[in-house]
Motif scaffolding. Structure first.
Motif, mmCIF file in Angstrom:
data_model
loop_
_atom_site.group_PDB
_atom_site.id
_atom_site.type_symbol
_atom_site.label_atom_id
_atom_site.label_comp_id
_atom_site.label_asym_id
_atom_site.label_seq_id
_atom_site.Cartn_x
_atom_site.Cartn_y
_atom_site.Cartn_z
ATOM 1 N N LEU A 1 0.967 -1.188 0.174
ATOM 2 C CA LEU A 1 -0.041 0.443 0.172
ATOM 3 C C LEU A 1 0.621 0.941 -0.170
ATOM 4 O O LEU A 1 0.382 2.506 -0.655
ATOM 5 N N PRO A 2 2.259 1.501 0.779
ATOM 6 C CA PRO A 2 2.420 2.440 0.871
ATOM 7 C C PRO A 2 3.189 2.740 -0.216
ATOM 8 O O PRO A 2 3.489 4.257 -1.298
ATOM 9 N N ILE A 3 3.659 1.968 -1.415
ATOM 10 C CA ILE A 3 4.192 2.339 -2.255
ATOM 11 C C ILE A 3 3.265 2.316 -3.036
ATOM 12 O O ILE A 3 3.619 3.843 -4.392
ATOM 13 N N ALA A 4 2.352 1.654 -3.081
ATOM 14 C CA ALA A 4 0.510 2.019 -4.470
ATOM 15 C C ALA A 4 0.445 3.845 -4.000
ATOM 16 O O ALA A 4 0.339 4.355 -4.753
ATOM 17 N N ALA A 5 0.213 4.393 -2.934
ATOM 18 C CA ALA A 5 -0.121 5.297 -2.105
ATOM 19 C C ALA A 5 0.816 6.522 -2.862
ATOM 20 O O ALA A 5 0.540 7.282 -3.387
ATOM 21 N N ILE A 6 2.179 6.253 -2.869
ATOM 22 C CA ILE A 6 3.020 7.241 -3.461
ATOM 23 C C ILE A 6 2.074 7.248 -5.460
ATOM 24 O O ILE A 6 2.683 8.869 -5.781
ATOM 25 N N PHE A 7 2.337 7.074 -5.958
ATOM 26 C CA PHE A 7 1.953 7.280 -7.205
ATOM 27 C C PHE A 7 -0.030 7.497 -7.219
ATOM 28 O O PHE A 7 0.050 8.348 -8.536
ATOM 29 N N VAL A 8 -0.871 7.240 -6.106
ATOM 30 C CA VAL A 8 -1.947 7.514 -6.744
ATOM 31 C C VAL A 8 -2.525 9.208 -5.827
ATOM 32 O O VAL A 8 -3.469 9.748 -5.655
ATOM 33 N N HIS A 9 -1.612 9.709 -5.188
ATOM 34 C CA HIS A 9 -1.459 9.940 -3.988
ATOM 35 C C HIS A 9 -1.800 11.652 -4.754
ATOM 36 O O HIS A 9 -3.401 12.321 -4.526
ATOM 37 N N VAL A 10 -1.724 11.550 -5.546
ATOM 38 C CA VAL A 10 -1.899 13.261 -6.169
ATOM 39 C C VAL A 10 -1.865 12.166 -7.874
ATOM 40 O O VAL A 10 -1.225 11.688 -8.091
ATOM 41 N N PRO A 11 -2.703 12.958 -9.119
ATOM 42 C CA PRO A 11 -2.617 12.526 -10.294
ATOM 43 C C PRO A 11 -1.133 12.531 -10.655
ATOM 44 O O PRO A 11 0.058 13.063 -10.407
ATOM 45 N N VAL A 12 -0.997 11.048 -11.715
ATOM 46 C CA VAL A 12 0.274 10.732 -12.155
ATOM 47 C C VAL A 12 0.784 12.015 -12.851
ATOM 48 O O VAL A 12 1.888 12.343 -13.073
ATOM 49 N N GLY B 1 4.355 23.243 0.712
ATOM 50 C CA GLY B 1 3.845 23.020 -0.547
ATOM 51 C C GLY B 1 4.623 21.678 -1.557
ATOM 52 O O GLY B 1 4.389 22.281 -2.515
ATOM 53 N N GLY B 2 5.568 20.956 -0.547
ATOM 54 C CA GLY B 2 6.915 20.330 -1.434
ATOM 55 C C GLY B 2 6.412 19.123 -1.514
ATOM 56 O O GLY B 2 6.896 18.530 -2.105
ATOM 57 N N LEU B 3 4.885 18.829 -1.109
ATOM 58 C CA LEU B 3 4.640 17.472 -1.239
ATOM 59 C C LEU B 3 5.008 16.769 -2.413
ATOM 60 O O LEU B 3 4.936 15.753 -3.147
ATOM 61 N N THR B 4 4.050 17.513 -3.166
ATOM 62 C CA THR B 4 4.281 16.283 -4.903
ATOM 63 C C THR B 4 5.380 16.527 -4.786
ATOM 64 O O THR B 4 5.358 15.660 -5.667
ATOM 65 N N ILE B 5 6.393 17.500 -4.899
ATOM 66 C CA ILE B 5 7.562 17.322 -5.563
ATOM 67 C C ILE B 5 8.521 15.900 -4.891
ATOM 68 O O ILE B 5 8.762 14.833 -5.562
ATOM 69 N N ASP C 1 0.495 14.993 -12.735
ATOM 70 C CA ASP C 1 1.276 16.374 -11.956
ATOM 71 C C ASP C 1 2.653 15.430 -11.250
ATOM 72 O O ASP C 1 2.938 16.204 -10.679
ATOM 73 N N LEU C 2 2.632 14.335 -10.478
ATOM 74 C CA LEU C 2 4.056 13.703 -10.736
ATOM 75 C C LEU C 2 5.061 14.644 -12.185
ATOM 76 O O LEU C 2 5.780 14.771 -11.972
ATOM 77 N N LEU C 3 5.433 13.542 -12.862
ATOM 78 C CA LEU C 3 4.988 13.906 -14.097
ATOM 79 C C LEU C 3 6.056 15.580 -14.498
ATOM 80 O O LEU C 3 7.396 15.694 -14.951
ATOM 81 N N HIS C 4 4.808 16.404 -13.942
ATOM 82 C CA HIS C 4 5.228 17.975 -14.707
ATOM 83 C C HIS C 4 6.643 18.604 -13.597
ATOM 84 O O HIS C 4 7.539 19.046 -14.246
ATOM 85 N N GLN C 5 6.705 17.582 -12.253
ATOM 86 C CA GLN C 5 7.805 17.977 -11.450
ATOM 87 C C GLN C 5 9.045 17.650 -11.879
ATOM 88 O O GLN C 5 10.289 17.878 -11.028
ATOM 89 N N PHE C 6 9.268 16.360 -12.767
ATOM 90 C CA PHE C 6 10.701 16.179 -12.694
ATOM 91 C C PHE C 6 11.177 17.340 -14.273
ATOM 92 O O PHE C 6 12.467 16.942 -14.206
ATOM 93 N N THR C 7 10.727 18.620 -14.688
ATOM 94 C CA THR C 7 11.853 19.605 -14.885
ATOM 95 C C THR C 7 12.003 20.893 -13.567
ATOM 96 O O THR C 7 13.109 21.335 -13.545
ATOM 97 N N ASN C 8 11.165 20.406 -12.446
ATOM 98 C CA ASN C 8 11.553 21.033 -11.146
ATOM 99 C C ASN C 8 12.989 20.516 -11.204
ATOM 100 O O ASN C 8 13.547 19.846 -10.634
ATOM 101 N N PRO C 9 13.772 22.235 -10.903
ATOM 102 C CA PRO C 9 15.147 22.707 -10.588
ATOM 103 C C PRO C 9 15.446 21.627 -9.425
ATOM 104 O O PRO C 9 16.639 20.986 -9.553
ATOM 105 N N VAL C 10 14.568 21.725 -8.046
ATOM 106 C CA VAL C 10 15.104 20.854 -6.991
ATOM 107 C C VAL C 10 15.400 19.751 -7.768
ATOM 108 O O VAL C 10 15.748 19.199 -6.706
ATOM 109 N N VAL C 11 14.153 18.696 -7.774
ATOM 110 C CA VAL C 11 14.252 17.594 -8.979
ATOM 111 C C VAL C 11 15.566 17.536 -9.939
ATOM 112 O O VAL C 11 16.351 16.558 -8.871
ATOM 113 N N THR C 12 15.893 18.094 -10.316
ATOM 114 C CA THR C 12 17.537 17.630 -11.426
ATOM 115 C C THR C 12 18.345 18.076 -10.777
ATOM 116 O O THR C 12 19.347 17.397 -10.925
#
Lengths: 343, 280
Positions: B26-37, B234-238, B39-50
Motif C-alpha cells: 500500500l505505501p508504495i502504491a500510495a506514492i503513485f496515486v496520492h496525486v494524479p500521475v 507545498g513541497g509534497l508533490t515534489i 502532476d508527478l510527471l510535471h515535477q521532473f523539470t523542477n530544478p529541485v528534482v533535477t
C-alpha cells in the motif's frame, strides 16, 4: 627423458606424509582414501609446500629445503590432471586447452580427437570427453612430468575399460615420467610399470605389480593388491572360451570372457590351486613351472609359480612339501579368469 | 471438528498473509496515486528534482568506483588468506551494515570533519570534506561499501580452489589466474553485491544529512530532497515525484539483481556430475 626424484616430508592433518620416489617410467601409487596419495601429487606440482625434502626433475630442482628452494607451480614443468578434471567452466574446450599453450591448442585437440568439441562448454561433455580435454590441456603445457589423480575414478564402469586402454596407449607413446594415484590395484597394474602401496602417508612397498602380488611386504599390501594381472594377447575363441597367449613366457591361458587384442588376464590368488603334478580336473588353466618365491602373509602363504601367484594355507604348503625352485603346478578355472581389454 | 479446525487455520493464515502483503504494498502504491500521475510527471523539470538527480548520480558513480577499486582487493584478500585477526577484521568490515546511519554520520564528522581526528591533517593537505560532494561520497562509501565487500568475499570464497590450482599448474602466474579464472567465476556474485551496494547507496540518508548537509545543487541527493521538500511548504508533490522515481530505480536494481542470479545459476556447474569423495 629426465627422472623425477622426490623425497620429502609433509605434515598432514592426522599423519605426516613421508616418502622417497624415483619416477622414470610410469609409477602408480595405490592406497585407501585418505592415505596421502593426492598430497604427493600436490607436493610435486607445488600446490603444497613440504616441510623438508628435495624434488627435482633431472637437473631442474623444484624443491630443496636445505637451500630454501621452492618453485611455484607455474615454474615447474608439470602436467597435473585433477580427479574431477578441474576444467574451467567459463571457457570452451578450445579455450581450456589454449590456456595451457596458446599456439598448441589445435594440435592437441586433434591429437585427442576432440576437435569437434572445440567450441563446446566443458559442462556439456561426457566423462570420457572431459578426461581427454583435461589430458590435452595438461599436455599442451608441454610438461616434463605427468601427474594423474585417480584418472579413472570419475568414469562409469562401461567407459572406464575403454578409457583405461586409451590411457595405457597414451602413456606408452608419451614416454614421460608419470606418477598416478588410484585406489584400484587393477587400474594401477594395468597402467604402470611399478606400483607403490601407500598407507597413512607411508610408502609400504614399491615393486612391479606381479612382485607385489607374489611377495607383499605385509598383510595390508597383500589385502590391497588383490589380483594377479598378466599381460597377453587373445589368439582365439572356441566353444565359449577365449585363448590368451601370455606375453612373458608364451603360456596359454583360457577365460570365459570374450575379448580381442591385447588384454590383461586377471586371476585372484585364492582362485589358484597348487599341486605337485598335473591332475585330472575341470580347471582349464594349468601352468607347470618352478616356484619362484614363497611368502607368508598372515595365516596364509603366497606362492609365485611361473607367471602367477597362488594363495594357499600353510598346511597345504607343508603337505605339498614345496620350496623355492621345486616344480609345481598351478591351476584355476576359466570361469575365474577375467579379461581386461588393453587396446 | 478437525475439518472446522483446518478451515479456521487456513483462513487465519490467508488473512495474515493478505494483511502483511497489503501493508507492504500500500505505501508504495500510495506514492503513485496520492496525486494524479500527470502532476508527478510535471515535477521532473523542477530544478529541485533535477539538481538532486544530478548530485545523486555524480556522487553514486564516484562512490561506486571507489568501492569497486578498494573493496575488491580487500574482499579477495579476506577470502583467500587466513591470518590472526581475520574474523575480527571481517566483523569490523560488516559492522556498518547493521550500524544506525546517524552513528556512521557522526563518526565521519568526528573523524574527518574540520574538528575531527584527521581534520587538521586534511586542512593542511587542502582537503575540505564537510558539507560538499566529497562528504556525500564518503558517507555512501562507509554505509553502502560493506554490502559489496561482504558479498564479494563470499563470491571469491565460492570459487572452486581446484580451478585456481589447475590454473597455476598450467603455467599461469597468480595475476593471470586472478584475471582469467577467479574474477570471471566470481563475477556473477560481484555483480549481485554491486547491485545491493548501489541500491543502498542511492537510498543513503542518515549519514549524508549529518556529514554533508542538504544543500540544493550541492549535497542534496534524491532521498534528502524528499525529506526537505516534505518539510517545506507545498513541497509534497515534489517529494512524491522524487519518491516515485526512487521506487522505479529501486525496482529496476532489484530486477537486474534477480536476472543476474538466474543467469549465474544457469551456468553454475563447475563440478563434474560424477562427483566422488576425494582422497587426500
Amino acid at each position: 627423458m629426465a627422472t623425477l626424484s622426490a623425497e620429502f616430508t609433509l605434515p598432514l592433518r592426522s599423519f605426516t606424509l613421508g616418502l622417497s620416489l624415483e619416477v622414470d617410467g610410469t609409477v602408480a601409487l595405490v592406497g585407501p582414501s585418505g592415505a596421502g596419495k593426492t598430497s604427493v601429487l600436490r607436493a610435486v606440482a607445488g600446490l603444497v609446500r613440504p616441510s623438508s625434502g628435495r624434488i627435482a626433475l633431472g637437473d631442474d630442482v623444484w624443491v630443496d629445503s636445505a637451500r630454501g628452494v621452492f618453485l611455484p607451480p607455474d615454474r615447474r614443468r608439470v602436467g597435473l590432471v585433477f580427479q574431477e578434471y578441474a576444467l574451467f567452466p567459463h571457457m570452451t574446450v578450445r579455450e581450456n586447452v589454449a590456456y595451457a599453450g596458446a599456439g598448441r591448442a589445435d594440435e592437441y585437440l586433434e591429437r585427442f580427437r576432440i576437435s569437434h568439441l572445440a567450441k563446446a562448454r566443458t559442462t556439456e561433455l561426457s566423462g570420457g570427453e572431459r578426461q581427454r580435454v583435461a589430458l590435452a590441456r595438461a599436455l599442451a603445457r608441454e610438461p616434463g612430468v605427468l601427474l594423474l589423480d585417480e584418472p579413472l575414478s570419475a568414469l562409469d564402469a562401461h567407459t572406464k575399460s575403454a578409457v583405461r586402454a586409451e590411457l595405457r596407449e597414451l602413456l606408452a607413446d608419451l614416454a614421460l615420467p608419470t606418477l598416478l594415484v588410484t585406489h584400484d590395484f587393477e587400474d594401477a597394474a594395468a597402467l604402470s610399470d611399478h606400483v607403490g602401496v601407500i598407507v597413512d602417508g607411508e610408502l609400504r612397498q614399491l615393486a612391479s605389480p606381479a612382485d607385489l602380488v607374489a611377495s607383499p611386504a605385509d598383510t595390508f599390501v597383500a589385502s590391497f593388491t588383490g589380483a594377479n594381472l598378466m599381460h597377453g594377447r587373445v589368439v582365439g575363441r572356441d566353444g565359449g572360451v577365449t585363448e590368451v597367449e601370455l606375453a612373458d613366457d608364451g603360456h596359454r591361458v583360457y577365460s570365459t570372457d570374450d575379448a580381442t587384442g591385447e588384454v590383461g588376464v586377471v586371476v585372484y590368488p585364492w582362485e589358484v590351486s597348487v599341486a605337485r603334478s598335473r591332475r585330472d580336473d575341470s580347471a582349464l588353466n594349468v601352468i607347470e613351472a618352478n616356484v619362484r618365491s614363497i611368502v607368508q602373509v598372515g595365516n596364509r602363504v603366497r606362492i609365485h609359480i611361473g607367471p602367477v601367484t597362488a594363495e594357499i594355507t600353510e598346511a597345504s604348503v607343508d603337505k605339498l612339501d614345496l620350496e623355492v625352485g621345486s616344480l609345481a603346478v598351478a591351476s584355476w578355472k576359466a570361469t575365474g579368469t577375467r579379461l581386461v581389454p588393453l587396446t | 471438528m478437525d475439518h472446522l479446525k483446518r478451515i479456521l487455520l487456513g483462513t487465519a493464515f490467508f488473512g495474515a498473509s493478505a494483511l502483511a502483503f497489503s501493508f507492504m504494498v500500500l505505501p508504495i502504491a500510495a506514492i503513485f496515486v496520492h496525486v494524479p500521475v500527470t502532476d508527478l510527471l510535471h515535477q521532473f523539470t523542477n530544478p529541485v528534482v533535477t539538481d538532486a538527480l544530478i548530485v545523486s548520480v555524480k556522487t553514486i558513480v564516484v562512490a561506486q568506483i571507489a568501492i569497486l577499486l578498494l573493496g575488491t582487493p580487500v574482499a579477495y584478500l579476506l577470502a583467500s588468506r587466513r591470518f590472526p585477526g581475520h574474523a575480527i577484521i571481517v566483523t569490523l568490515v560488516e559492522l556498518p551494515i547493521v550500524l544506525p546511519p546517524a552513528v556512521a554520520g557522526l563518526g565521519l564528522i568526528v573523524a574527518f570533519g574540520r574538528f575531527g581526528l584527521l581534520g587538521s591533517t586534511f586542512d593542511w593537505l587542502g582537503i575540505d570534506v564537510s558539507f560538499n560532494q566529497t562528504a556525500v561520497v564518503l558517507a555512501i562509501c562507509l554505509v553502502a561499501g560493506p554490502f559489496y565487500v561482504r558479498q564479494a568475499i563470499a563470491s571469491f570464497e565460492s570459487v572452486d580452489k581446484n580451478l585456481i590450482a589447475a590454473s597455476r599448474t598450467l603455467g599461469a602466474s597468480p595475476t593471470r589466474t586472478f584475471f582469467r579464472v577467479t574474477m570471471p567465476l566470481a563475477r556473477g556474485g560481484l555483480a549481485a553485491g554491486e547491485a545491493l551496494c548501489l541500491a543502498r547507496g542511492l537510498g543513503e540518508f542518515g549519514a549524508t544529512i549529518m556529514f554533508a548537509g542538504s544543500l540544493q545543487g550541492k549535497t542534496q541527493t534524491l532521498p534528502l530532497a524528499v525529506y526537505t521538500q516534505f518539510e517545506a511548504q507545498g513541497g509534497l508533490t515534489i517529494a512524491l515525484a522524487i519518491s516515485s522515481l526512487l521506487v522505479i530505480i529501486s525496482l529496476a536494481i532489484l530486477l537486474s539483481l534477480k536476472a543476474t542470479s538466474l543467469w549465474q545459476l544457469s551456468r553454475q556447474s563447475s563440478l563434474s556430475p560424477f562427483g566422488r569423495s576425494r582422497s587426500v
